[in-house]
Design an enzyme around this catalytic site. Structure first.
Site, PDB file in Angstrom:
ATOM      1  N   TYR A   1      59.047  43.256  51.495  1.00  0.00           N
ATOM      2  CA  TYR A   1      58.298  44.720  51.071  1.00  0.00           C
ATOM      3  C   TYR A   1      57.085  44.829  52.246  1.00  0.00           C
ATOM      4  CZ  TYR A   1      55.281  48.371  49.063  1.00  0.00           C
ATOM      5  OH  TYR A   1      54.688  49.845  48.963  1.00  0.00           O
TER       6      TYR A   1
ATOM      7  N   GLU B   1      51.201  55.287  19.658  1.00  0.00           N
ATOM      8  CA  GLU B   1      51.086  54.962  21.017  1.00  0.00           C
ATOM      9  C   GLU B   1      50.012  53.972  21.315  1.00  0.00           C
ATOM     10  OE1 GLU B   1      51.131  58.160  24.053  1.00  0.00           O
ATOM     11  OE2 GLU B   1      52.631  59.374  22.445  1.00  0.00           O
TER      12      GLU B   1
ATOM     13  N   LYS C   1      46.349  52.915  22.555  1.00  0.00           N
ATOM     14  CA  LYS C   1      45.350  53.656  22.997  1.00  0.00           C
ATOM     15  C   LYS C   1      44.825  52.648  24.219  1.00  0.00           C
ATOM     16  CE  LYS C   1      41.109  56.197  21.889  1.00  0.00           C
ATOM     17  NZ  LYS C   1      40.211  55.514  23.054  1.00  0.00           N
TER      18      LYS C   1
ATOM     19  N   ASP D   1      42.423  51.535  27.060  1.00  0.00           N
ATOM     20  CA  ASP D   1      40.908  51.464  27.382  1.00  0.00           C
ATOM     21  C   ASP D   1      40.830  51.549  28.837  1.00  0.00           C
ATOM     22  OD1 ASP D   1      38.481  51.574  26.634  1.00  0.00           O
ATOM     23  OD2 ASP D   1      37.965  49.484  26.260  1.00  0.00           O
TER      24      ASP D   1
ATOM     25  N   TYR E   1      51.067  59.439  29.699  1.00  0.00           N
ATOM     26  CA  TYR E   1      51.037  59.617  28.240  1.00  0.00           C
ATOM     27  C   TYR E   1      51.598  61.070  27.851  1.00  0.00           C
ATOM     28  CZ  TYR E   1      46.142  60.815  28.139  1.00  0.00           C
ATOM     29  OH  TYR E   1      45.141  61.470  28.718  1.00  0.00           O
TER      30      TYR E   1
ATOM     31  N   LYS F   1      40.760  53.739  15.848  1.00  0.00           N
ATOM     32  CA  LYS F   1      39.747  52.789  16.767  1.00  0.00           C
ATOM     33  C   LYS F   1      39.583  51.514  15.998  1.00  0.00           C
ATOM     34  CE  LYS F   1      37.743  54.135  20.121  1.00  0.00           C
ATOM     35  NZ  LYS F   1      36.542  54.657  20.203  1.00  0.00           N
TER      36      LYS F   1
ATOM     37  N   CYS G   1      11.760  23.933  38.019  1.00  0.00           N
ATOM     38  CA  CYS G   1      13.096  23.941  38.126  1.00  0.00           C
ATOM     39  C   CYS G   1      14.070  22.840  37.511  1.00  0.00           C
ATOM     40  CB  CYS G   1      13.279  24.112  39.944  1.00  0.00           C
ATOM     41  SG  CYS G   1      15.153  24.392  40.301  1.00  0.00           S
TER      42      CYS G   1
ATOM     43  N   CYS H   1      15.531  20.846  40.865  1.00  0.00           N
ATOM     44  CA  CYS H   1      14.675  20.086  41.963  1.00  0.00           C
ATOM     45  C   CYS H   1      13.022  19.740  41.554  1.00  0.00           C
ATOM     46  CB  CYS H   1      14.525  21.035  43.393  1.00  0.00           C
ATOM     47  SG  CYS H   1      13.485  22.409  43.108  1.00  0.00           S
TER      48      CYS H   1
ATOM     49  N   CYS I   1      13.068  29.883  41.447  1.00  0.00           N
ATOM     50  CA  CYS I   1      12.675  28.523  42.103  1.00  0.00           C
ATOM     51  C   CYS I   1      12.657  28.983  43.569  1.00  0.00           C
ATOM     52  CB  CYS I   1      13.703  27.551  41.938  1.00  0.00           C
ATOM     53  SG  CYS I   1      13.539  25.964  43.149  1.00  0.00           S
TER      54      CYS I   1
ATOM     55  N   CYS J   1      16.084  23.316  47.328  1.00  0.00           N
ATOM     56  CA  CYS J   1      16.428  22.940  45.851  1.00  0.00           C
ATOM     57  C   CYS J   1      17.915  22.662  46.266  1.00  0.00           C
ATOM     58  CB  CYS J   1      15.982  24.140  45.025  1.00  0.00           C
ATOM     59  SG  CYS J   1      17.041  24.153  43.568  1.00  0.00           S
TER      60      CYS J   1
END
Length: 669
Positions: free
Chosen positions: A38, A114, A116, A118, A223, A311, A405, A408, A423, A428
């Site tokens: 391709y 169908e 749904k 998101d 759709y 839903k 931290c 360190c 930090c 560190c």
């Protein structure tokens, strides 16, 4: 046959081949050729189009990589409104919907169920079979023109299998794998990850640079047909079959149902299986199949009476918070992470969830040993939603962020105006490790083969502690690492050697100076040209550059004042790392004999003879500054064809206005 005629014939052949390969791969999921085949054919097409620009058409497969950066999104009025759907949240809501339908359309009703998806609802318009415009849903009546971004979605056909003029509706989305890779990259760059695939898809399609959308691996399911026209379609299910025939990608998980009981049974099965899908769904859509009955049922002010969205409820589970782990990022930010008793949420086992920062822990009163409610934000990112205080036994312990931290032991600070603890020790170990990963990344020094795993090993073995140590690595040291053979070692050493030749901006970005991204790094490199000049620059000198603000200037000065930074730069110099800018040099406006020198210029509308990027580059090379918006400080507006609001504003402000021809004439002087 002339070269042009033979090239024209070959371009047509390549269109047919590439469109077929693309359909097989992105719609049928059954590729008939390897990717290399391709890519080879696409490269051949692009070469022919470069040789004969008149052979490049809007429906060419080469147009999927993303074109020039857009000024903004124009408005598009939907011929047929894109209405939202009413919602159902339980079985009884669906039975009530079915009762209303049968009362108004009779008992002979069939439904189509169908998934749904998101994502982001879009419309696609075709004229004589060629894709000419794509738009967002917007407010249902008026959306935004995102045609160039939609062209980059490979499952959208640029030419249909029949020469129809038609408008279709679909849901653009980001597959789960693409979403995970995108967020991994954002986290690696210490950027805010997207909360869910829907936000990621919407954010990608609203980029003004289509090349960004092209890299996001978006997809689409179509759709419906916005305007049926003369299609002869009489049922929703027939419309979906027609879309398949035309070359669109529809969701094949759809089902035809005779009764609402059958609908309910199917949607509960889908809810149980949703986590096995490679894309996110948040419910199912139920539509009356017969279009004559849809017409009979009609619409409310906001939604059709012949369709409803069921839903799915967000899945929330209870588990125990065992510990809170602290992670140190490249810039020293301390991020708390909840360690949980393993629990299944939305199809995966969750053991960790981000707590973001100390303020969130206090706000929710999260304690070690608490039972908490966990869900996945957008069904992807685990988060602690709530604490079950009534489950407490008295053994729970309040959590306090440390003052030192965890890596360190240096004192942590909270910089004014920021939520996060940091930090600020430049040595560190955690910051050094993350800094090394950033230094070798693609946009920085681009050292291929130095991934997180290899860097972690090198760091653990004590072979590297800072970026300068990378340039001292030997063949024997690398061969001793796990999964490093002779060939990979040779390639890595060559990549390290090659990185020494990078232009200054790559090094500046790689050093990880606070507030200095890749664009700012290039601005600094262009203006100062050498590392030594930049290191000597004071705050006022930095602020004299338009793109540099107070925070960045302070950060640059503070960074180069550190003795350890001066030592690091000297070490990099000793290893032969380039410290000079290699790109086109900036010339002071007063030194340029050009009308454009020192002027602020805005380009708007379509330029016929010269591309927008080319015009911008030539103007800036002559000392002009090209900006994206018109203001009182604008000196000149260059208006191409179909110039819009920017032209009107320039006229209101009495700004000088040129057409493209005058601009080209001035550029040639």
């Amino acid at each position: 046959m002339t070269d042009f005629q033979s090239s024209q014939k070959r371009v047509q052949e390549l269109h047919e081949l590439l469109n077929r390969y693309n359909y097989e791969y992105h719609v049928l999921d059954k590729p008939s050729v390897p990717d290399a085949e391709y890519d080879q054919r696409l490269h051949e097409l692009i070469s022919l189009e470069e040789q004969f620009p008149e052979l490049k058409t809007p429906d060419s497969p080469s147009q999927r990589v993303g074109g020039a950066i857009l000024e903004g999104f124009s408005k598009v009025e939907h011929k047929t409104p894109m209405l939202s759907l009413g919602n159902a949240f339980n079985d009884q809501d669906l039975r009530d919907f079915d009762r209303r339908v049968r009362q108004n359309a009779g008992d002979e009703v069939q439904y189509v169920v169908e998934l749904k998806i998101d994502g982001l609802a879009v419309s696609l318009r075709y004229e004589n079979g060629v894709f000419v415009q794509g738009a967002t849903r917007g407010d249902g009546s008026i959306g935004e023109d995102i045609t160039e971004n939609l062209r980059t979605i490979r499952s959208i056909p640029l030419r249909l299998r029949k020469s129809l003029s038609i408008e279709v509706r679909g849901e653009a989305f980001m597959p789960k794998k693409s979403f995970e890779k995108l967020n991994e990259k954002k986290i690696e760059l210490e950027e805010e990850p997207f909360a869910n695939p829907r936000n990621a898809a919407a954010g990608s399609l609203r980029q003004l640079d289509p090349k960004i959308a092209a890299k996001r691996n978006l997809d689409i399911f179509v759709y419906g047909i916005g305007d049926l026209g003369e299609t002869g379609v009489e049922r929703q299910s027939e419309g979906l079959d027609l879309l398949d025939e035309l070359g669109f990608k529809t969701n094949l998980e759809r089902k035809n149902c005779e009764t609402i009981d059958e609908v309910i049974k199917i949607l509960h099965t889908i809810q149980e299986q949703r986590n096995t899908l490679p894309y996110e769904i948040d419910g199912v859509v139920i539509k009356v199949d017969a279009l004559s009955q849809q017409q009979q049922l009609g619409f409310t002010a906001k939604s059709p009476r012949w369709a409803i969205a069921y839903k799915f409820p967000a899945e929330e589970v209870m588990t125990k918070l065992l510990d809170i782990e602290l992670n140190v990022g490249r810039t020293g930010v301390i991020t708390p992470t909840a360690i949980l008793e393993p629990v299944r949420v939305a199809g995966t086992t969750v053991q960790r969830a981000s707590l973001h920062n100390e303020d969130l822990i206090r706000e929710k009163d999260i304690r070690l040993g608490d039972y908490v409610i966990v869900k996945k934000a957008g069904d992807i990112i685990p988060e602690v939603v709530n604490v079950l205080a009534d489950h407490r036994t008295g053994d729970e312990k309040e959590f306090a962020m440390p003052t030192e931290c965890p890596e360190c032991g240096s004192e942590l600070v909270r910089i004014e105006g920021e939520v996060a603890l940091r930090c600020i020790n430049p040595m560190c170990p955690a910051q050094l490790r993350e800094g090394l990963i950033h230094f070798v990344s693609r946009n920085a020094m681009n050292i291929d083969g130095l991934g997180e795993r290899v860097i972690a090993q090198l760091f653990q073995e004590g072979l590297i502690t800072d970026v300068a140590d990378l340039y001292e690595l030997s063949n024997d040291q690398l061969l001793a690492l796990d999964r490093m053979g002779e060939k990979s070692t040779e390639n890595l050493l060559n990549a390290i050697l090659k990185s020494k030749e990078n232009s200054l901006e790559k090094l500046l970005f790689g050093l990880g100076i606070r507030h200095v991204g890749s664009k700012a790094a290039k601005t600094l490199a262009q203006n100062f040209e050498t590392m030594d000049r930049l290191m000597e620059a004071g705050r006022e000198e930095l602020l004299a550059i338009n793109e540099i603000g107070d925070k960045m200037a302070d950060a640059v000065v503070t960074y180069f004042e550190k003795p350890e930074v001066a030592q690091l730069i000297e070490e990099l110099k000793s290893h032969g790392v380039n410290m000079n800018y290699k790109g086109p040099k900036l010339v002071a406006p007063e030194e340029i004999d050009s009308y454009f020198a020192g002027k602020t210029i805005v380009l708007t509308g379509k330029l016929e003879e010269m591309g927008r990027n080319e015009a911008k580059a030539e103007i800036e090379a002559l000392g002009g500054k090209v900006t994206g918006s018109v203001s009182k400080s604008t000196d000149l507006l260059i208006a191409g064809e179909a110039a819009g609001s920017k032209l009107s504003k320039a006229q209101e402000l009495s700004i000088e206005i040129w057409d493209e021809a005058r601009m080209i004439e001035e550029l040639k002087k």
